[in-house]
Enzyme design. Structure first.
Site, mmCIF file in Angstrom:
data_model
loop_
_atom_site.group_PDB
_atom_site.id
_atom_site.type_symbol
_atom_site.label_atom_id
_atom_site.label_comp_id
_atom_site.label_asym_id
_atom_site.label_seq_id
_atom_site.Cartn_x
_atom_site.Cartn_y
_atom_site.Cartn_z
ATOM 1 N N PHE A 57 70.071 42.977 -18.670
ATOM 2 C CA PHE A 57 69.802 43.530 -19.989
ATOM 3 C C PHE A 57 70.938 44.400 -20.513
ATOM 4 O O PHE A 57 70.740 45.227 -21.390
ATOM 5 C CB PHE A 57 68.481 44.292 -19.969
ATOM 6 C CG PHE A 57 67.339 43.399 -19.582
ATOM 7 C CD1 PHE A 57 66.947 42.351 -20.403
ATOM 8 C CD2 PHE A 57 66.683 43.568 -18.382
ATOM 9 C CE1 PHE A 57 65.915 41.505 -20.038
ATOM 10 C CE2 PHE A 57 65.656 42.717 -18.008
ATOM 11 C CZ PHE A 57 65.259 41.684 -18.837
ATOM 12 N N CYS A 58 72.118 44.152 -20.025
ATOM 13 C CA CYS A 58 73.310 44.863 -20.472
ATOM 14 C C CYS A 58 73.835 44.182 -21.736
ATOM 15 O O CYS A 58 73.703 42.964 -21.900
ATOM 16 C CB CYS A 58 74.367 44.823 -19.369
ATOM 17 S SG CYS A 58 75.944 45.578 -19.813
#
Length: 180
Positions: A57-58
């Site tokens: 989820f970067c």
């Protein structure tokens, strides 16, 4: 004293000593969503390698596509790549199912991925402790380390460096050209 020097010389030239695995490739890591572990030495010894700490989820997660393209471009020349998910920067999925979905389904990753690991600090897995010693510990997700056939870091790149950056490509080509 001379006897010890001779003995040490013999050890240094014996096949088992010369064939030992580089420090960076010592150990095993669990493969993502699999029951087996990856023996780093057995799998990557003598091969050029890119190691990337990832996070599902970067904001840099779209780099998975570029990393896969880099891998596809050079795998025929022996390049290996391993992604090591980590929650060290609080952007990894809470379970392996979600991590695998992001990597495999969302981005079509075919290179080796591990289960999430610690990649910085005193609890970092051995691989990242050695990478930090040879270069620098990751300060964010998607740090890229290019390792030559002898297990030495050729260069490393921050999250801001895209997988198609000419400097990264040049480092990969240098690693491929290195002799085992």
């Amino acid at each position: 004293m001379r006897g010890w020097a001779l003995a040490l010389g013999l050890l240094a030239t014996s096949p088992s000593w010369a064939d030992s695995c580089p420090d960076v490739l010592q150990g095993q890591l669990p493969k993502l969503r699999a029951k087996e572990s990856i023996d780093l030495c057995q799998r990557f010894k003598g091969k050029p390698l890119v190691v990337v700490n990832t996070a599902s989820f970067c904001g840099f997660a779209p780099q998975f596509k570029g990393l896969e393209a880099l891998y596809q471009r050079y795998k025929g020349q022996g390049l290996e790549m391993v992604g090591v998910p980590s929650d060290d920067f609080k952007q990894e999925a809470k379970d392996s199912e979600e991590t695998a979905k992001v990597c495999y389904a969302n981005y079509g990753v075919t290179f080796t991925m591990t289960e999430p690991q610690v990649v910085k600090g005193p609890d970092a897995v051995h691989l990242f402790k050695i990478l930090a010693r040879q270069s620098s510990a990751p300060t964010w997700n998607f740090y890229k380390y290019v390792i030559d056939r002898q297990g030495q870091v050729v260069d490393y790149f921050s999250s801001l460096t895209k997988p198609d950056d000419p400097r990264l490509v040049q480092a990969v080509e240098k690693a491929i050209a290195s002799t085992p």
